[in-house]
Design a protein around this motif. Structure first.
Motif, mmCIF file in Angstrom:
data_model
loop_
_atom_site.group_PDB
_atom_site.id
_atom_site.type_symbol
_atom_site.label_atom_id
_atom_site.label_comp_id
_atom_site.label_asym_id
_atom_site.label_seq_id
_atom_site.Cartn_x
_atom_site.Cartn_y
_atom_site.Cartn_z
ATOM 1 N N SER A 99 0.823 -1.204 0.000
ATOM 2 C CA SER A 99 0.000 0.000 0.000
ATOM 3 C C SER A 99 0.858 1.254 0.000
ATOM 4 O O SER A 99 1.803 1.382 0.776
ATOM 5 C CB SER A 99 -0.920 0.014 1.214
ATOM 6 N N HIS A 129 -0.703 4.338 0.386
ATOM 7 C CA HIS A 129 -1.688 5.356 0.741
ATOM 8 C C HIS A 129 -1.083 6.391 1.682
ATOM 9 O O HIS A 129 0.001 6.210 2.234
ATOM 10 C CB HIS A 129 -2.897 4.705 1.418
ATOM 11 N N SER A 169 -7.470 5.669 -1.376
ATOM 12 C CA SER A 169 -8.223 4.438 -1.173
ATOM 13 C C SER A 169 -9.392 4.637 -0.224
ATOM 14 O O SER A 169 -9.931 5.731 -0.117
ATOM 15 C CB SER A 169 -7.291 3.325 -0.706
ATOM 16 N N TRP A 198 -13.674 1.922 -6.237
ATOM 17 C CA TRP A 198 -12.723 2.890 -6.760
ATOM 18 C C TRP A 198 -13.252 3.451 -8.070
ATOM 19 O O TRP A 198 -14.372 3.152 -8.480
ATOM 20 C CB TRP A 198 -11.322 2.290 -6.909
#
Length: 915
Positions: A118, A120, A528, A564
């Motif tokens: 990830s 993010h 996200s 998404w």
């Protein structure tokens, strides 16, 4: 010069008349006020492109969505009509309906993810500005979250937005003679250079940011045209300021009171010489709408006059953006990073260097000799996002060392002749930076490099590039993962994320649990989806996308869904620990796509039944394992031409047979009615639908949200925008057959984004989310009142009610998730005509203690909580309040806090500051 101008005019003419084909390979457009044309071009490209495997288009999709609320019936951005009224915003809390205010829920810290790859973050930042003498103090600016200050080198942050009429910040400058005097340049230059609804000019504070006032450069200044302010520079004596905007360089010589244009070009960067402070450089960028090419302009008298440097080549006329920086090791060395416009589709074009203060220039590398350092992976692919994210930093010790940021960061040790990658947005080569670098700076005072990107702000003592070939060896681009049996490769740079303790997340949508208190999911711009469990712990799931619609299974709060862009959907059965990605592959394989934000809705009686609004309506009855098209809206396309996906699905919570779907406008210049939107209603659980578009009020341009009464499925509310009426609210009591305007003689400033109805009483208490304001009314009230105490001035994109906790939640686009107690309709609105709260805190700001006073004079048991700006409870007290007052010795760190007092069913709250 005449040859350059002639060539520029020729190129501009070709481009303007060729814009219908400019999406043939990938999106490359000018973000001007012709919204309908941009939408048509973008949709045409999407219909033929493998967009999920393409890059460089998301900022256009964000642009189209965020501006869709301000489009007139001809497909033009209606800037004057729809911009929200500043006076209304300043007075939004002039009537306090209750002592209960809004409290942040977060996320206000870097939430963990169970996915090791990830990338993010917490939210996008545009700039950082440093205190000239104190290494612990600096300020950051967010595109929708305002200005924040730290006094402990990023360990904690305080919002400093009092008096601002916009939370969109692109630049900050500090008076070198008095650091209590700070200037703020509003707007989001990287996303919207001109005609921005959130670009309100330059603001000034004289008390270190405790409150702000607008300067003479504001939305009413002739020629300013709501331009985002890219850079601000203060003169050595502190009296003069330069502001670099899309519509020129503006100068004030009286501390910001009056301004004049000194250079009428579209500016993309401005820098002050680190030693000769009256020497300023301004970079222009190619603009077909302004008939302008890309040049370097220099002033030696702090902007009074400008000369053009001999930098230009034929290619430079087409530069979409340039970024300049002086070498920190030798200020006579200047570097300019150039991004392509039509050539290489906003990717890297060239790197130029001057070793004599800008008199002569040498091209060190270009697209023919270098990897594309604006690309998403290893520099092989064409294109980039250089007009959206770009930064340039120079090394403090070696004048040949530079670092460039686009999606990732690249480094060069030979003045830009050769390059190696230094960060990757996917953590396949070890922990790295979030994608999309917007600003970079080296700070000699503490020896750190600072970088602002779509995830927050990061810093490091040393940037150590790796090897570009590592990406080919390790990264599987097809699934954004790591190749099987790939060798272990790791970047050596140690990045410190200092953007925790800052609530700046831009949320599009939010989901609550119907049967459980305090569970929240929400989808964020480029970060996200987030999930808040009952322990008040946030986690992040479906990494590396823009999070959109989210849902929580009301029978099991650990079962969550997240979408998404354009409709991809995932599911987790264990609160985000493991995720089943892309459970809508059947729909995607059918050739359909959804909107940028694709709506999903869960059946109120069976959580395995979920509806998905693509171009047609789809349904799953097994939680997303299989899908079936149940309503073929394509049957109406021949009549309407509207190939858009749906933008809203609403199901009655007590009568799931009643379903309403809505398609947002498609702008078609070939029809007399240039905008086409559609609404359909089902009375039999989706087996059949009837069109009800023709029954909508004629004036409404866009329906943003639909709400069905829990007690009567024929009772429907819609909010949206409608021409000169601004934000609108309509009510139907006969199943969408007729509509009544419920504005109650009010012109809502800006757009109404969200509506929710409190079904606990017969009063029809209804809430509307607007531009940083929540309004509410009921059947017994003759007008709308603000219900926005302590709510930040950020767009409220969604409102939801959680009945187990008796709270209303707001998802904001720039300041995270907030909640407040539901309004008590049994309390008369006229009980408090003074507009003063019965809860008083003093001193405010405070240092180590506060005195609290409430109207109740009886000895009363109470639960008192103190909550920080990130939504975390930092103090809890059970106490007896005597004579309506008490003292708290809090010992809190500097910051913004909220006190929450619960006495029986009565809740009071208020905001206070600790200095």
């Amino acid at each position: 010069m005449k040859k350059i101008i002639t060539l520029l005019i020729t190129l501009s003419t070709v481009l303007i008349f060729g814009r219908m084909q400019i999406f043939a390979e990938a999106p490359k457009i000018s973000l001007d006020n012709d919204y309908g044309e941009i939408q048509r071009q973008f949709n045409k490209w999407l219909d033929t492109a493998d967009y999920m495997n393409e890059k460089g288009w998301k900022n256009y999709a964000r642009y189209l969505y965020n501006n869709s609320f301000y489009v007139d019936s001809k497909g033009k951005l209606d800037v004057e009509r729809f911009r929200f009224n500043q006076i209304e915003q300043k007075n939004r809390n002039d009537r306090i309906l209750d002592d209960a205010g809004w409290i942040p829920a977060g996320p206000g810290y870097y939430a963990p993810s169970y996915d090791t790859l990830s990338g993010h973050g917490i939210g996008r930042l545009n700039c950082v500005t440093f205190h000239p003498d104190d290494p612990n103090t600096f300020w950051i600016g967010a595109p929708e979250g305002g200005i924040w200050k730290t006094v402990n080198a990023g360990q904690s942050w305080m919002p400093m937005n009092e008096g601002l009429t916009t939370l969109s910040v692109s630049s900050i400058a500090v008076d070198p003679n008095n650091t209590d005097v700070i200037y703020l340049g509003s707007g989001d230059f990287d996303q919207e250079k001109a005609y921005s609804f959130r670009a309100h000019g330059v603001f000034k504070t004289t008390n270190g940011g405790l409150n702000w006032e607008e300067t003479g450069l504001n939305i009413n200044t002739p020629g300013f045209n709501r331009s985002s302010v890219r850079d601000l520079v203060v003169s050595p004596d502190g009296n003069s300021i330069l502001a670099a905007c899309y519509f020129g360089v503006w100068k004030s010589q009286d501390g910001g009171m009056t301004w004049d244009t000194t250079l009428d070009w579209a500016i993309c960067d401005m820098k002050q010489h680190p030693q000769r402070k009256n020497e300023v450089y301004a970079m222009t960028h190619f603009s077909w709408s302004r008939g302008q090419g890309s040049w370097i302009m220099k002033s030696t008298d702090f902007g009074d006059s400008w000369e053009q440097l001999s930098f230009n080549t034929t290619d430079s006329i087409m530069y979409g953006r340039m970024e300049m920086e002086f070498s920190n090791a030798d200020p006579e060395y200047l570097y300019i990073l150039c991004v392509g416009e039509q050539i290489n589709r906003r990717g890297f074009h060239a790197l130029h260097r001057s070793t004599d203060g800008g008199d002569t220039w040498e091209m060190m590398s270009d697209i023919n000799s270098s990897p594309n350092i604006m690309a998403w992976y290893d520099g092989v692919a064409n294109g980039g996002q250089g007009t959206y994210d770009v930064m340039l930093i120079t090394d403090p010790d070696d004048r040949d060392k530079i670092y460039v940021g686009g999606v990732n960061v690249w480094g060069s040790e030979d003045g830009g002749a050769t390059w190696n990658i230094a960060t990757l947005w996917l953590n396949a080569l070890g922990p790295s930076l979030h994608a999309d670098q917007h600003y970079g700076a080296y700070r000699p005072l503490d020896g750190y490099f600072y970088i602002c990107n779509d995830g927050g702000i990061y810093r490091t003592k040393d940037i150590i590039p790796g090897k570009t070939e590592w990406i080919t060896e390790v990264v599987d681009k097809s699934n954004e993962g790591v190749k099987p049996d790939a060798p272990v490769r790791r970047f050596e740079t140690k990045w410190e994320n200092i953007s925790g303790n800052m609530e700046i997340t831009q949320f599009y949508r939010m989901g609550l649990s119907k049967n459980h208190a305090n569970y929240v999911t929400a989808g964020a711009q480029d970060n996200s989806c987030y999930y808040l469990n009952s322990n008040e712990d946030w986690i992040n799931y479906i990494p590396n996308y823009d999070g959109m619609e989210t849902m929580i299974d009301y029978t099991n709060p650990d079962r969550i869904f997240g979408a998404w862009q354009f409709g991809g959907l995932c599911r987790s059965e264990d609160g985000g620990k493991t995720v089943d990605k892309n459970i809508t592959y059947e729909i995607n394989n059918s050739g359909e796509r959804g909107q940028w934000i694709t709506p999903y809705a869960m059946d109120p009686n069976n959580p395995d039944i979920i509806y998905g609004g693509y171009r047609n309506l789809w349904r799953t009855t097994d939680g997303g394992d299989t899908w079936l098209k149940i309503f073929n809206v394509d049957e109406y396309i021949q009549e309407t031409g509207n190939t858009n996906g749906m933008s809203d699905i609403e199901i009655s919570r007590t009568d799931p047979e009643r379903i309403i779907i809505y398609k947002s406008p498609f702008y078609n210049w070939n029809l007399d009615t240039t905008f086409i939107h559609e609404m359909y209603m089902s009375r039999d659980g989706g087996n059949s639908f009837e069109p009800v578009t023709q029954l909508l009020p004629e004036s409404i341009n866009l329906v943003n949200d639909i709400e069905i009464d829990d007690d009567d499925s024929d009772h429907v509310w819609i909010v949206g925008t409608a021409g000169s009426l601004g934000g609108v609210m309509y009510e139907s009591k006969d199943g969408c057959q007729t509509w009544e305007n419920k504005n109650k003689a009010m012109i809502f400033p800006g757009a109404n984004y969200a509506v929710v109805l409190d079904s606990r009483t017969d009063e029809n208490v209804v809430y509307v989310g607007n531009e940083g304001v929540v309004y509410m009314t009921s059947d017994s009230m003759d007008k709308w009142e603000t219900y926005s105490k302590d709510l930040p001035l950020s767009r409220v994109y969604e409102l939801e009610i959680n009945y187990p906790s008796e709270r209303i939640y707001a998802a904001t686009y720039g300041r995270g998730v907030w909640y407040a107690p539901l309004f008590d309709p049994n309390v008369s609105v006229d009980d408090n005509q003074s507009g003063e709260s019965s809860l008083k805190i003093s001193p405010n700001p405070s240092k180590d203690r506060i005195e609290v006073q409430i109207a109740n004079k009886k000895t009363t048991p109470a639960l008192v909580s103190i909550i920080d700006i990130n939504g975390r409870r930092v103090r809890n007290y059970n106490m007896n309040i005597e004579s309506g007052q008490f003292t708290i010795e809090h010992g809190l760190n500097p910051g913004v806090y909220f006190i929450n007092i619960t006495i029986g069913s009565k809740i009071m709250s208020s905001r206070f500051v600790v200095q």
